[in-house]
Motif scaffolding. Structure first.
Motif, short mmCIF file in Angstrom:
data_model
loop_
_atom_site.label_atom_id
_atom_site.label_comp_id
_atom_site.label_asym_id
_atom_site.label_seq_id
_atom_site.Cartn_x
_atom_site.Cartn_y
_atom_site.Cartn_z
N LEU A 1 -2.90 -7.27 -7.52
CA LEU A 1 -2.05 -6.30 -8.22
C LEU A 1 -1.86 -5.05 -7.37
CD1 LEU A 1 -0.65 -6.11 -11.02
CD2 LEU A 1 -2.60 -4.77 -11.80
N LYS A 2 -2.90 -4.65 -6.67
CA LYS A 2 -2.83 -3.46 -5.82
C LYS A 2 -1.83 -3.66 -4.68
CE LYS A 2 -5.75 -0.40 -3.02
NZ LYS A 2 -7.12 -0.11 -2.56
N MET A 3 -1.85 -4.84 -4.07
CA MET A 3 -0.90 -5.13 -2.99
C MET A 3 0.53 -5.05 -3.49
SD MET A 3 -2.58 -8.32 -0.86
CE MET A 3 -1.09 -8.51 0.11
N MET A 4 0.76 -5.63 -4.67
CA MET A 4 2.11 -5.61 -5.22
C MET A 4 2.55 -4.19 -5.54
SD MET A 4 4.92 -7.02 -6.08
CE MET A 4 4.74 -8.81 -6.22
N HIS A 5 1.65 -3.41 -6.13
CA HIS A 5 1.98 -2.03 -6.49
C HIS A 5 2.36 -1.22 -5.25
CE1 HIS A 5 0.90 1.73 -9.08
NE2 HIS A 5 2.19 1.45 -9.10
N ASN A 6 1.67 -1.46 -4.14
CA ASN A 6 1.94 -0.73 -2.90
C ASN A 6 3.31 -1.07 -2.32
OD1 ASN A 6 -0.42 0.74 -2.79
ND2 ASN A 6 -1.51 -0.78 -1.59
N SER A 7 3.86 -2.22 -2.69
CA SER A 7 5.15 -2.64 -2.14
C SER A 7 6.33 -2.23 -3.01
CB SER A 7 5.15 -4.17 -1.94
OG SER A 7 5.12 -4.84 -3.19
N LEU A 8 6.05 -1.59 -4.15
CA LEU A 8 7.09 -1.22 -5.09
C LEU A 8 7.22 0.30 -5.20
CD1 LEU A 8 6.18 -3.74 -7.93
CD2 LEU A 8 8.20 -3.87 -6.46
N PRO A 9 8.41 0.80 -5.55
CA PRO A 9 8.58 2.25 -5.71
C PRO A 9 7.76 2.76 -6.90
CG PRO A 9 10.57 1.07 -6.36
CD PRO A 9 9.68 0.06 -5.71
#
Length: 223
Positions: A166-174
């Protein structure tokens, strides 16, 4: 788009300089200050930031070694009193390197680089699921659910499961649009229907608002 910032420095005087400079820049948002790298590791286990102001010469764990240890590091501006560390700082893909004592004008130059990178518009992401690569428009994502080493990306009438934290995905989104509301959920605030108690309702889905995240989430709506 605001840039969330974390200061990691063992010198109170250096912390105060950075706090003062950050406060003067409208798009910078200071979210936390850590006195050493180990403290920062604990903080980043449960939080994400866009930018780290990172001192290199710290006890126990240097700034360089700390940054190298991060699986999905945020952007970093290294700060140090030792010019000999500059080359090593850039070898780990630092956005910039500030030699103490640095001026406000030099600080502005460094953070402007970060803002320019953050302002690049993200229209879609690629998600690997079902042995296929799916191109998904950012605006089509309703919310994202963490499932251990996997995440479930919820769209309007379907979902995709992919191997990613989830952290990886959050880092890739605005982060101005996608907000963490629970340790296992990130929502697209533009898809929110309403809030009822400790639940965010999106397309009939009831998403829990964690106590730790609720007020920060409400702040996005000036509530």
């Amino acid at each position: 788009m605001n840039v969330s910032c974390l200061i990691i420095d063992d010198e109170p005087s250096s912390q105060n300089v950075l706090k003062s400079f950050i406060q003067k820049i409208e798009y910078l948002e200071l979210v936390h200050v850590c006195n050493n790298a180990l403290e920062a590791l604990e903080y980043l286990k449960n939080n994400t930031v866009d930018l780290v102001f990172l001192d290199i010469n710290m006890p126990q764990l240097s700034g360089i070694d700390f940054y190298k240890s991060l699986k999905n590091p945020p952007k970093v501006i290294f700060t140090t009193a030792y010019s000999a560390h500059a080359l090593e700082g850039f070898e780990v893909d630092a956005t910039d390197y500030l030699l103490k004592p640095f001026s406000f004008q030099r600080f502005i130059k460094a953070v402007t680089k970060v803002k320019d990178l953050n302002d690049v518009k993200i229209d879609y992401i690629i998600v690997k699921a079902d042995k296929k690569l799916h191109q998904i428009k950012i605006e089509d994502i309703y919310f994202i659910e963490g499932l251990g080493d996997y995440i479930k990306v919820h769209l309007k009438n379907s979902f995709l499961v992919t191997y990613k934290s989830l952290k990886m995905m959050h880092n890739s989104l605005p982060k101005s649009i996608f907000i963490k509301v629970h340790k296992s959920f990130i929502i697209n605030k533009n898809k929110l229907d309403y809030i009822e108690g400790n639940l965010a309702i999106i397309n009939t889905n009831k998403i829990p608002l964690g106590q730790k995240y609720k007020q920060e989430f409400l702040d996005h709506f000036n509530v």
